[in-house]
Enzyme design. Structure first.
Site, PDB file in Angstrom:
ATOM      1  N   CYS A 368       0.792  -1.229   0.000  1.00 47.38           N
ATOM      2  CA  CYS A 368       0.000   0.000   0.000  1.00 47.38           C
ATOM      3  C   CYS A 368       0.830   1.288   0.000  1.00 47.38           C
ATOM      4  O   CYS A 368       0.508   2.213  -0.762  1.00 47.38           O
ATOM      5  CB  CYS A 368      -1.020   0.001   1.134  1.00 47.38           C
ATOM      6  SG  CYS A 368      -0.584  -0.906   2.601  1.00 47.38           S
ATOM      7  N   ARG A 397       7.289 -10.995   5.206  1.00 49.02           N
ATOM      8  CA  ARG A 397       6.871 -10.841   6.604  1.00 49.02           C
ATOM      9  C   ARG A 397       7.620 -11.846   7.460  1.00 49.02           C
ATOM     10  O   ARG A 397       7.807 -13.009   7.067  1.00 49.02           O
ATOM     11  CB  ARG A 397       5.356 -11.026   6.733  1.00 49.02           C
ATOM     12  CG  ARG A 397       4.583  -9.968   5.956  1.00 49.02           C
ATOM     13  CD  ARG A 397       3.093 -10.100   6.074  1.00 49.02           C
ATOM     14  NE  ARG A 397       2.415  -9.131   5.205  1.00 49.02           N
ATOM     15  CZ  ARG A 397       1.113  -9.076   5.013  1.00 49.02           C
ATOM     16  NH1 ARG A 397       0.317  -9.940   5.631  1.00 49.02           N
ATOM     17  NH2 ARG A 397       0.589  -8.176   4.197  1.00 49.02           N
ATOM     18  N   GLN A 415       1.121 -10.891  -3.254  1.00 45.94           N
ATOM     19  CA  GLN A 415      -0.269 -10.475  -3.079  1.00 45.94           C
ATOM     20  C   GLN A 415      -0.815  -9.926  -4.393  1.00 45.94           C
ATOM     21  O   GLN A 415      -0.133  -9.152  -5.076  1.00 45.94           O
ATOM     22  CB  GLN A 415      -0.380  -9.385  -2.009  1.00 45.94           C
ATOM     23  CG  GLN A 415      -0.336  -9.896  -0.580  1.00 45.94           C
ATOM     24  CD  GLN A 415      -0.695  -8.811   0.405  1.00 45.94           C
ATOM     25  OE1 GLN A 415      -0.173  -7.714   0.331  1.00 45.94           O
ATOM     26  NE2 GLN A 415      -1.592  -9.105   1.331  1.00 45.94           N
ATOM     27  N   ASP A 417      -2.558  -7.476  -5.045  1.00 47.70           N
ATOM     28  CA  ASP A 417      -2.957  -6.315  -4.260  1.00 47.70           C
ATOM     29  C   ASP A 417      -3.525  -5.224  -5.155  1.00 47.70           C
ATOM     30  O   ASP A 417      -3.042  -5.018  -6.273  1.00 47.70           O
ATOM     31  CB  ASP A 417      -1.716  -5.763  -3.534  1.00 47.70           C
ATOM     32  CG  ASP A 417      -1.981  -5.496  -2.074  1.00 47.70           C
ATOM     33  OD1 ASP A 417      -3.150  -5.538  -1.678  1.00 47.70           O
ATOM     34  OD2 ASP A 417      -1.015  -5.254  -1.337  1.00 47.70           O
ATOM     35  N   HIS A 419      -5.279  -1.066  -4.711  1.00 45.11           N
ATOM     36  CA  HIS A 419      -5.683   0.040  -3.846  1.00 45.11           C
ATOM     37  C   HIS A 419      -6.465   1.035  -4.679  1.00 45.11           C
ATOM     38  O   HIS A 419      -6.030   1.421  -5.769  1.00 45.11           O
ATOM     39  CB  HIS A 419      -4.464   0.686  -3.196  1.00 45.11           C
ATOM     40  CG  HIS A 419      -3.741  -0.255  -2.279  1.00 45.11           C
ATOM     41  ND1 HIS A 419      -2.717  -1.064  -2.712  1.00 45.11           N
ATOM     42  CD2 HIS A 419      -3.954  -0.573  -0.984  1.00 45.11           C
ATOM     43  CE1 HIS A 419      -2.306  -1.826  -1.706  1.00 45.11           C
ATOM     44  NE2 HIS A 419      -3.040  -1.547  -0.650  1.00 45.11           N
ATOM     45  N   LYS A 503     -12.520  -4.216   7.827  1.00 46.56           N
ATOM     46  CA  LYS A 503     -12.391  -4.999   6.600  1.00 46.56           C
ATOM     47  C   LYS A 503     -13.520  -6.014   6.487  1.00 46.56           C
ATOM     48  O   LYS A 503     -14.141  -6.408   7.475  1.00 46.56           O
ATOM     49  CB  LYS A 503     -11.044  -5.723   6.558  1.00 46.56           C
ATOM     50  CG  LYS A 503     -10.816  -6.681   7.722  1.00 46.56           C
ATOM     51  CD  LYS A 503      -9.465  -7.380   7.623  1.00 46.56           C
ATOM     52  CE  LYS A 503      -9.245  -8.330   8.796  1.00 46.56           C
ATOM     53  NZ  LYS A 503      -8.051  -9.170   8.634  1.00 46.56           N
ATOM     54  N   HIS A 549      -8.436  -1.031   0.230  1.00 47.36           N
ATOM     55  CA  HIS A 549      -7.451  -2.074  -0.050  1.00 47.36           C
ATOM     56  C   HIS A 549      -8.231  -3.333  -0.430  1.00 47.36           C
ATOM     57  O   HIS A 549      -9.214  -3.662   0.224  1.00 47.36           O
ATOM     58  CB  HIS A 549      -6.617  -2.431   1.187  1.00 47.36           C
ATOM     59  CG  HIS A 549      -5.928  -1.283   1.837  1.00 47.36           C
ATOM     60  ND1 HIS A 549      -4.560  -1.229   1.988  1.00 47.36           N
ATOM     61  CD2 HIS A 549      -6.400  -0.144   2.412  1.00 47.36           C
ATOM     62  CE1 HIS A 549      -4.224  -0.116   2.622  1.00 47.36           C
ATOM     63  NE2 HIS A 549      -5.325   0.553   2.901  1.00 47.36           N
TER      64      HIS A 549
END
Length: 677
Positions: A368, A397, A415, A417, A419, A503, A549
């Site tokens: 992000c 991570r 991911q 991902d 946004h 979320k 997200h």
């Protein structure tokens, strides 16, 4: 109405006036003795309580067992609990999923009873119900042996046969603490100190000669724990700290019938057969290399082909749905993560900084902030919004040793991902579109059932969340509104939000009925404020956008692991790494094999030919072991007719057909992304 009378509302709308102190069992018995016999516990909703948000709350295992719940909240109670106020009463029978948790918690008490009768020197930790059974933590200097576990299970059967009533009793807190301290029960002392208030009374449950600190509820007696099995033994540090004493955690499971117990272990056997770690090796899909380190995935050619198909499909869908594709660096300066708030809230999950010549850098745990910098790189008008950025971004991570599990929990993963930067007025439509996208992803890849959870914050735990009440209430309200307008049933989970906003988690249900957390849609008002994001509104003034997200595979690695287990490695035709195996019967058919392979490849299929000097059945068996969807066998007859003999995975020999007909059929299955052959 007499002061000694209370009103009890039943699910069918009936209202009964009963004396204060009447128990749920007495009310059930007055309705039907059969209902009373079938009931396990009761759910009480005090008059005026708002059931939805509170009743769905799931506390930590320790809090669920020890902390006093709100007197005004819906709650489960024993059938023997006296009712003292107007309330709605629901009788929970064995058919209700909540009843299974209650019997498993009761089974944990039965286990603790058995352990203390066999090994009285043992000190008790806690024994919660879990999704698959229960466990109990014990402190004992001498390790339990497999023979001990067998003896414990046998003793549990004795306790169950004794049909001991579960009785709730209370004791002054100071008296309870003094008794636990005197007996050296350091774990129970900790729980009483943490979860009860000075001057209060402590709740205990007693069955036979056994007493345990617990708020319940429990089944009426040990005899209701009808089918139980001790499964395994593991170690666990007290309070999860390796500096503390090591405990012995005994796991078990319990059901209301032996049939259900047997079916549970049959499912476990099937789950073991589908284990993605075993299938990943058998089908040569991926590996984890000791020399490189745990939690880091090496994609082999066959696994990489499936990954490419997954990613290509997702990228095409993103573009079709109005997303722009972006790429961001794997490492960024540590100062970026300080601005984003990750350093303060998420640092324990990040790899340690790298000292370079100009600054400290950190591997990115999330994409992000990178997308935020792209947004911030040029001025934006309200006409430019929404901006939707999508990336297959590698993130890293720090998962502790021992927590990683194949593809499902790793240190480095990708991911899918995205946004979305939008105006406050656009956020609900964008969230709704993300939910539609998530549903399309799951159905395309063969998951037709899923469950929705709305994760909100815990306002009493502000250290783990950014932002104030107004923003959180606005964000949670927006997500709730979208779910309600779409008519989607959901469950609210307080305290499970991301640190920057609430979320929606979309949990798929696989072929074995297991829930998997993959897709998520998150509302974020914090990061736009921290990075001072702006757009110029219709009024010519500068405004702050909000962010959504969303990750739909979640993690490519985790989604792939779930796919392997869902299909037991037998992927549908459009995903299979090798779609068609060719088996010429004799060496003289090699030229025909080459011709077929060329035609199939020209039609877009992934094909392998086995032209080894081996027996036909051996070649067929090898392709079958690799779960190849179609095996085409051909000899003189097929060569002369321009045909192939088709063997379909799971169906066997389907007979001969012209090659052109087979190609047409297979192309249709791929085009429609069919899960059937």
């Amino acid at each position: 109405m007499s002061q000694n009378q209370i009103s009890i509302s039943l699910p069918d709308g009936a209202v009964r006036q009963v004396p204060s102190g009447t128990t749920p069992f007495e009310i059930a018995n007055s309705i039907s003795p059969r209902l009373a016999a079938a009931a396990v516990v009761a759910r009480i909703t005090p008059a005026g309580a708002t059931a939805h948000a509170v009743a769905d709350r799931e506390d930590s295992p320790e809090a669920a067992m020890y902390a006093a719940g709100s007197a005004s909240a819906p709650r489960l109670v024993d059938l023997s609990a006296p009712l003292t106020e107007d309330a709605k009463l629901e009788l929970i029978t064995e058919k209700d999923p909540e009843a299974l948790k209650v019997v498993r918690h009761s089974a944990a008490h039965v286990m603790a009873t058995a352990v203390l009768e066999l090994f009285p020197e043992t000190k008790l930790g806690h024994g919660p119900a879990t999704d698959s059974g229960f466990f109990y933590d014990f402190y004992r200097e001498k390790p339990f042996t497999p023979e001990d576990l067998t003896a414990i299970e046998a003793k549990m059967a004795e306790v169950i046969a004794r049909d001991e009533k579960f009785e709730r009793i209370h004791e002054p807190r100071e008296q309870a603490l003094a008794e636990f301290e005197k007996d050296g029960d350091f774990m129970k002392t900790h729980f009483v100190t943490k979860f009860t208030e000075p001057g209060s009374e402590v709740s205990f449950y007693k069955n036979g000669h056994f007493t345990d600190f617990c708020r319940g509820p429990h089944v009426p007696s040990t005899a209701r724990v009808k089918a139980v099995k001790v499964t395994n033994l593991a170690g666990a540090y007290w309070l999860g700290d390796e500096k503390n004493p090591q405990l012995q955690r005994i796991y078990g499971t319990a059901f209301f019938s032996k049939k259900d117990l047997d079916e549970h272990f049959a499912r476990l056997e099937e789950a073991a057969r589908r284990d993605h770690r075993l299938l990943g090796k058998q089908l040569d899909l991926f590996s984890i290399q000791e020399l490189a380190g745990p939690g880091l995935i090496f994609w082999h050619p066959k696994g990489a082909i499936i990954r490419k198909i997954m990613e290509d499909w997702m990228r095409d869908e993103c573009i079709r749905r109005g997303y722009s594709l972006v790429y961001t660096p794997h490492v960024m300066r540590a100062g970026l993560w300080e601005v984003s708030g990750h350093t303060g809230v998420y640092a324990k999950n990040m790899f340690t900084p790298m000292e370079l010549d100009d600054a400290e850098y950190r591997l990115k745990p999330m994409n992000c902030p990178g997308h935020i910098l792209i947004y911030k790189d040029s001025p934006k008008s309200y006409r430019d919004l929404p901006q939707r950025y999508a990336e297959f971004g590698n993130v890293y991570r720090y998962e502790r040793s021992g927590t990683m599990q194949g593809l499902l929990r790793v240190r480095g993963f990708t991911q899918d991902d995205a946004h979305i930067f939008c105006t406050p007025g656009q956020v609900e439509s964008e969230v709704a579109a993300c939910i539609d996208f998530a549903e399309a992803v799951l159905k395309t890849f063969g998951f037709n059932e899923f469950k929705i959870e709305l994760s909100s914050w815990d306002p009493n735990d502000r250290a783990h969340y950014l932002g104030g009440d107004d923003n959180w209430n606005l964000a949670i309200g927006s997500l709730e509104k979208v779910l309600k307008e779409k008519g989607i049933a959901y469950k609210t989970i307080p305290g499970e939000a991301a640190f920057y906003g609430p979320k929606i988690d979309i949990k798929l249900v696989d072929a074995l009925g297991r829930l998997w957390q993959l897709s998520t849609v998150q509302f974020d008002f914090n990061l736009p404020a921290r990075f001072e994001l702006e757009y110029v509104g219709e009024d010519g003034e500068r405004h702050q956008p909000v962010m959504v997200h969303r990750a739909l595979f979640g993690s490519v690695e985790r989604f792939f692991g779930v796919l392997i287990e869902h299909y037991a490695g037998a992927f549908p035709l459009w995903l299979a790494p090798v779609q068609i195996g060719l088996v010429p019967i004799a060496e003289r058919h090699a030229a025909y094999a080459s011709k077929i392979e060329e035609e199939l490849r020209s039609a877009g299929f992934r094909v392998e030919s086995d032209i080894r000097n081996e027996k036909m059945n051996a070649k067929i068996r090898d392709f079958a072991n690799l779960k190849t969807p179609y095996i085409l066998v051909f000899g003189d007859k097929e060569q002369e007719a321009g045909a192939v003999s088709v063997r379909t995975r799971g169906k066997g020999d389907q007979g001969s057909m012209p090659l052109a007909d087979f190609i047409a059929k297979a192309k249709n299955l791929v085009a429609t992304q069919s899960t059937e052959l």
